[in-house]
Design a protein around this motif. Structure first.
Motif, PDB file in Angstrom:
ATOM      1  N   ASP A 357      42.178  42.675  54.685  1.00  0.00           N
ATOM      2  CA  ASP A 357      40.932  43.080  54.045  1.00  0.00           C
ATOM      3  C   ASP A 357      39.795  43.174  55.059  1.00  0.00           C
ATOM      4  O   ASP A 357      39.547  42.242  55.833  1.00  0.00           O
ATOM      5  CB  ASP A 357      40.566  42.069  52.949  1.00  0.00           C
ATOM      6  N   GLY A 358      39.119  44.313  55.052  1.00  0.00           N
ATOM      7  CA  GLY A 358      37.983  44.516  55.940  1.00  0.00           C
ATOM      8  C   GLY A 358      38.351  44.989  57.322  1.00  0.00           C
ATOM      9  O   GLY A 358      37.468  45.313  58.132  1.00  0.00           O
ATOM     10  N   GLN A 359      39.647  45.044  57.634  1.00  0.00           N
ATOM     11  CA  GLN A 359      40.077  45.503  58.963  1.00  0.00           C
ATOM     12  C   GLN A 359      40.756  46.868  58.908  1.00  0.00           C
ATOM     13  O   GLN A 359      40.397  47.772  59.661  1.00  0.00           O
ATOM     14  CB  GLN A 359      41.020  44.479  59.595  1.00  0.00           C
ATOM     15  N   GLU A 360      41.773  47.014  58.039  1.00  0.00           N
ATOM     16  CA  GLU A 360      42.453  48.302  57.905  1.00  0.00           C
ATOM     17  C   GLU A 360      42.212  48.951  56.552  1.00  0.00           C
ATOM     18  O   GLU A 360      42.772  50.011  56.262  1.00  0.00           O
ATOM     19  CB  GLU A 360      43.956  48.135  58.107  1.00  0.00           C
ATOM     20  N   GLY A 361      41.418  48.335  55.732  1.00  0.00           N
ATOM     21  CA  GLY A 361      41.127  48.830  54.392  1.00  0.00           C
ATOM     22  C   GLY A 361      40.439  47.738  53.614  1.00  0.00           C
ATOM     23  O   GLY A 361      40.058  46.703  54.178  1.00  0.00           O
ATOM     24  N   LEU A 362      40.269  47.966  52.336  1.00  0.00           N
ATOM     25  CA  LEU A 362      39.644  46.962  51.473  1.00  0.00           C
ATOM     26  C   LEU A 362      40.629  46.533  50.399  1.00  0.00           C
ATOM     27  O   LEU A 362      41.299  47.371  49.791  1.00  0.00           O
ATOM     28  CB  LEU A 362      38.375  47.518  50.824  1.00  0.00           C
ATOM     29  N   LEU A 363      40.724  45.225  50.179  1.00  0.00           N
ATOM     30  CA  LEU A 363      41.524  44.679  49.094  1.00  0.00           C
ATOM     31  C   LEU A 363      40.582  44.095  48.056  1.00  0.00           C
ATOM     32  O   LEU A 363      39.564  43.487  48.394  1.00  0.00           O
ATOM     33  CB  LEU A 363      42.462  43.585  49.606  1.00  0.00           C
ATOM     34  N   TYR A 364      40.918  44.300  46.797  1.00  0.00           N
ATOM     35  CA  TYR A 364      40.164  43.622  45.744  1.00  0.00           C
ATOM     36  C   TYR A 364      41.105  42.653  45.049  1.00  0.00           C
ATOM     37  O   TYR A 364      42.319  42.827  45.067  1.00  0.00           O
ATOM     38  CB  TYR A 364      39.513  44.617  44.778  1.00  0.00           C
ATOM     39  N   GLY A 365      40.565  41.615  44.436  1.00  0.00           N
ATOM     40  CA  GLY A 365      41.362  40.489  43.970  1.00  0.00           C
ATOM     41  C   GLY A 365      42.330  40.787  42.861  1.00  0.00           C
ATOM     42  O   GLY A 365      43.387  41.385  43.064  1.00  0.00           O
ATOM     43  N   ALA A 366      42.004  40.368  41.648  1.00  0.00           N
ATOM     44  CA  ALA A 366      42.899  40.555  40.513  1.00  0.00           C
ATOM     45  C   ALA A 366      43.024  42.044  40.200  1.00  0.00           C
ATOM     46  O   ALA A 366      42.014  42.749  40.083  1.00  0.00           O
ATOM     47  CB  ALA A 366      42.367  39.806  39.294  1.00  0.00           C
ATOM     48  N   PRO A 367      44.246  42.566  40.044  1.00  0.00           N
ATOM     49  CA  PRO A 367      44.407  44.007  39.806  1.00  0.00           C
ATOM     50  C   PRO A 367      43.656  44.524  38.591  1.00  0.00           C
ATOM     51  O   PRO A 367      43.269  45.700  38.565  1.00  0.00           O
ATOM     52  CB  PRO A 367      45.919  44.159  39.617  1.00  0.00           C
ATOM     53  N   LEU A 368      43.425  43.668  37.570  1.00  0.00           N
ATOM     54  CA  LEU A 368      42.759  44.117  36.346  1.00  0.00           C
ATOM     55  C   LEU A 368      41.237  44.019  36.407  1.00  0.00           C
ATOM     56  O   LEU A 368      40.564  44.343  35.430  1.00  0.00           O
ATOM     57  CB  LEU A 368      43.272  43.297  35.152  1.00  0.00           C
ATOM     58  N   ASP A 369      40.690  43.606  37.542  1.00  0.00           N
ATOM     59  CA  ASP A 369      39.245  43.427  37.672  1.00  0.00           C
ATOM     60  C   ASP A 369      38.586  44.761  38.007  1.00  0.00           C
ATOM     61  O   ASP A 369      38.440  45.135  39.171  1.00  0.00           O
ATOM     62  CB  ASP A 369      38.953  42.388  38.755  1.00  0.00           C
ATOM     63  N   ALA A 370      38.166  45.482  36.979  1.00  0.00           N
ATOM     64  CA  ALA A 370      37.576  46.809  37.175  1.00  0.00           C
ATOM     65  C   ALA A 370      36.257  46.741  37.922  1.00  0.00           C
ATOM     66  O   ALA A 370      35.936  47.640  38.712  1.00  0.00           O
ATOM     67  CB  ALA A 370      37.384  47.498  35.817  1.00  0.00           C
ATOM     68  N   ASP A 371      35.481  45.691  37.695  1.00  0.00           N
ATOM     69  CA  ASP A 371      34.208  45.562  38.407  1.00  0.00           C
ATOM     70  C   ASP A 371      34.433  45.375  39.902  1.00  0.00           C
ATOM     71  O   ASP A 371      33.724  45.965  40.726  1.00  0.00           O
ATOM     72  CB  ASP A 371      33.410  44.379  37.849  1.00  0.00           C
ATOM     73  N   ALA A 372      35.428  44.555  40.261  1.00  0.00           N
ATOM     74  CA  ALA A 372      35.734  44.346  41.681  1.00  0.00           C
ATOM     75  C   ALA A 372      36.244  45.635  42.314  1.00  0.00           C
ATOM     76  O   ALA A 372      35.913  45.950  43.464  1.00  0.00           O
ATOM     77  CB  ALA A 372      36.759  43.224  41.835  1.00  0.00           C
ATOM     78  N   LEU A 373      37.039  46.396  41.568  1.00  0.00           N
ATOM     79  CA  LEU A 373      37.535  47.668  42.085  1.00  0.00           C
ATOM     80  C   LEU A 373      36.380  48.633  42.303  1.00  0.00           C
ATOM     81  O   LEU A 373      36.283  49.284  43.357  1.00  0.00           O
ATOM     82  CB  LEU A 373      38.565  48.260  41.121  1.00  0.00           C
ATOM     83  N   ALA A 374      35.494  48.760  41.326  1.00  0.00           N
ATOM     84  CA  ALA A 374      34.345  49.666  41.463  1.00  0.00           C
ATOM     85  C   ALA A 374      33.463  49.249  42.632  1.00  0.00           C
ATOM     86  O   ALA A 374      32.961  50.104  43.385  1.00  0.00           O
ATOM     87  CB  ALA A 374      33.537  49.681  40.169  1.00  0.00           C
ATOM     88  N   SER A 375      33.292  47.945  42.819  1.00  0.00           N
ATOM     89  CA  SER A 375      32.476  47.454  43.930  1.00  0.00           C
ATOM     90  C   SER A 375      33.099  47.812  45.272  1.00  0.00           C
ATOM     91  O   SER A 375      32.404  48.232  46.209  1.00  0.00           O
ATOM     92  CB  SER A 375      32.302  45.936  43.808  1.00  0.00           C
ATOM     93  N   ALA A 376      34.425  47.665  45.385  1.00  0.00           N
ATOM     94  CA  ALA A 376      35.101  47.992  46.642  1.00  0.00           C
ATOM     95  C   ALA A 376      35.009  49.481  46.930  1.00  0.00           C
ATOM     96  O   ALA A 376      34.777  49.894  48.079  1.00  0.00           O
ATOM     97  CB  ALA A 376      36.559  47.547  46.563  1.00  0.00           C
TER      98      ALA A 376
END
Length: 424
Positions: A357-376
């Motif tokens: 995460d932050g080096q070759e791409g971005l990872l977001y935590g729980a797969p169902l977390d739409a807010d975290a996905l939108a933020s990433a």
């Protein structure tokens, strides 16, 4: 050294060798890539076989030094193995019926078997329908009657099938002596399901086209960035969470487009639409979800894409999104990384072994977390360089992970180790 591969599909090379119409190159890229890297090696003789129930007679052909067999069924295994007499059998995948039949046949003939982990079916079955409302998960007697006449994609039937595949995987691995995988995720699964097996690590080689040609370049997308998903037609790929993330993104980029590789939901007109909706509940759910969120006009399905068209789809996107509920080492992510496309992925399964995460791409935590996905997604789209630095770092890492020559040498080394141990 003669190694016999059993694969779960008719590869394009097998179709060409046996005089058939060209097989699709949409799936099985990890097989064709590794095969291209291994063929014509002087220290290795390869026979590649698969079962195709549509065939009434066995087919055989040779191409680029590899012998291909397309068989009507597993009943042909004993005679074929006695004729071919391989030093080792490599079963690619754990869950399909032919794999179990091949292992049993090999045991009776005292031929060593190497089992290759692809996905981890136990995890896939456990997370198949995460986040889908329960009202879509249970079919009615009418649904099941219609499904018998016109097979659809009922989610309880799909879940039952995944459970059977997970049980088949567990049975195959329970007797495995040698297993190959490539992530800490599948290593943990092997430790649980095959504690007696020796585990060998070997990375995947992807389709040759993705090592060639132009790389991804950022573009000035203005109000209309393009997000690319490689699949979206069954819930494990988690399109529903991407849909939930879209409204927040559209506030900032009102012309944003989500492109999904593959067929759109089936639509045969208003008369048949209610029937199709009953038979394909996940598509019904996603269609209703997109309509309720006001994002339906921003979704575009590309239709099935071969290697060349898929490569161009990556290059035309502003970022690649992989929100899956379960993965081991997804080929789609590796292909996007090889091209230098900025990537965002969930932390599911073996994905963190491919991207830091932050080096070759971005990872977001729980797969169902739409807010975290939108933020990433927002963070990457707002990057001054459009994610180019992450994409270049991903490309460098992927060229190491998916290095054809290194992976071919590693796999041949595994074969030699097993054969030597078995002949002592």
């Amino acid at each position: 050294m003669h190694v016999f591969w059993l694969v779960s599909m008719v590869l394009p090379q097998a179709a060409a060798a046996c005089g058939l119409d060209s097989a699709s190159d949409v799936s099985g890229g990890w097989l064709t890539g590794q095969l291209c890297a291994l063929q014509n090696r002087k220290d290795l003789q390869l026979t590649v076989a698969c079962v195709d129930g549509r065939r009434k007679t066995a087919l055989c052909g040779t191409l680029d030094g590899v012998t291909y067999r397309i068989l009507p069924g597993p009943q042909d295994f004993p005679a074929l193995l006695q004729t071919v007499q391989p030093d080792l059998i490599h079963i690619w995948g754990t869950e399909y019926a032919a794999a179990a039949a091949m292992r049993q046949t090999a045991d009776t003939l005292f031929i060593p078997v190497l089992v290759g982990i692809q996905g981890v079916m136990k995890d896939c079955a456990a997370h198949l329908c995460d986040g889908v409302p329960s009202s879509y998960l249970h079919s009615t007697p009418l649904d099941r009657m219609l499904d018998r006449a016109i097979p659809g994609a009922l989610l309880d039937k799909m879940q039952a099938n995944f459970d059977v595949l997970a049980a088949s995987e567990a049975e195959l691995l329970s007797n495995a002596r040698y297993v190959t995988g490539r992530t800490s995720f599948d290593r943990r699964a092997v430790t649980e399901l095959a504690p007696q097996a020796r585990y060998f690590a070997c990375n995947e080689t992807l389709r040759p086209l993705f090592y060639q040609g132009t790389e991804w370049k950022p573009r000035a997308f203005g109000r209309a960035p393009v997000l690319l998903l490689s699949q979206g037609n069954y819930p494990l790929k988690n399109l529903h969470t991407v849909l939930k993330a879209l409204p927040a993104l559209l506030e900032r980029w009102p012309d944003l487009q989500l492109r999904i590789a593959g067929w759109p939901p089936l639509d045969k007109g208003p008369l048949l639409r209610p029937l199709i909706a009953r038979l394909f509940p996940y598509q019904r759910y996603c269609r209703r979800l997109a309509a309720s969120l006001g994002v339906a006009d921003h979704i575009h399905y590309t239709g099935p894409l071969g290697a060349e068209a898929m490569r161009q789809a990556y290059l035309d996107a502003d970022l690649f999104v992989l929100p899956s509920l379960s993965e081991n080492s997804p080929n789609s992510l590796g292909e996007a990384m090889l091209l230098g496309v900025p990537c965002i992925a969930s932390c599911a399964g073996g994905i963190p072994d491919m991207i830091t995460d932050g080096q070759e791409g971005l990872l977001y935590g729980a797969p169902l977390d739409a807010d975290a996905l939108a933020s990433a997604i927002t963070r990457l789209l707002c990057a001054p360089d459009g994610g180019a630095a992450l994409g270049q770092a991903a490309r460098l890492r992927a060229r190491q992970t998916h290095d054809p020559a290194a992976n071919a040498d590693t796999l041949c080394g595994i074969y030699q180790t097993i054969v030597q141990e078995e002949t002592v």
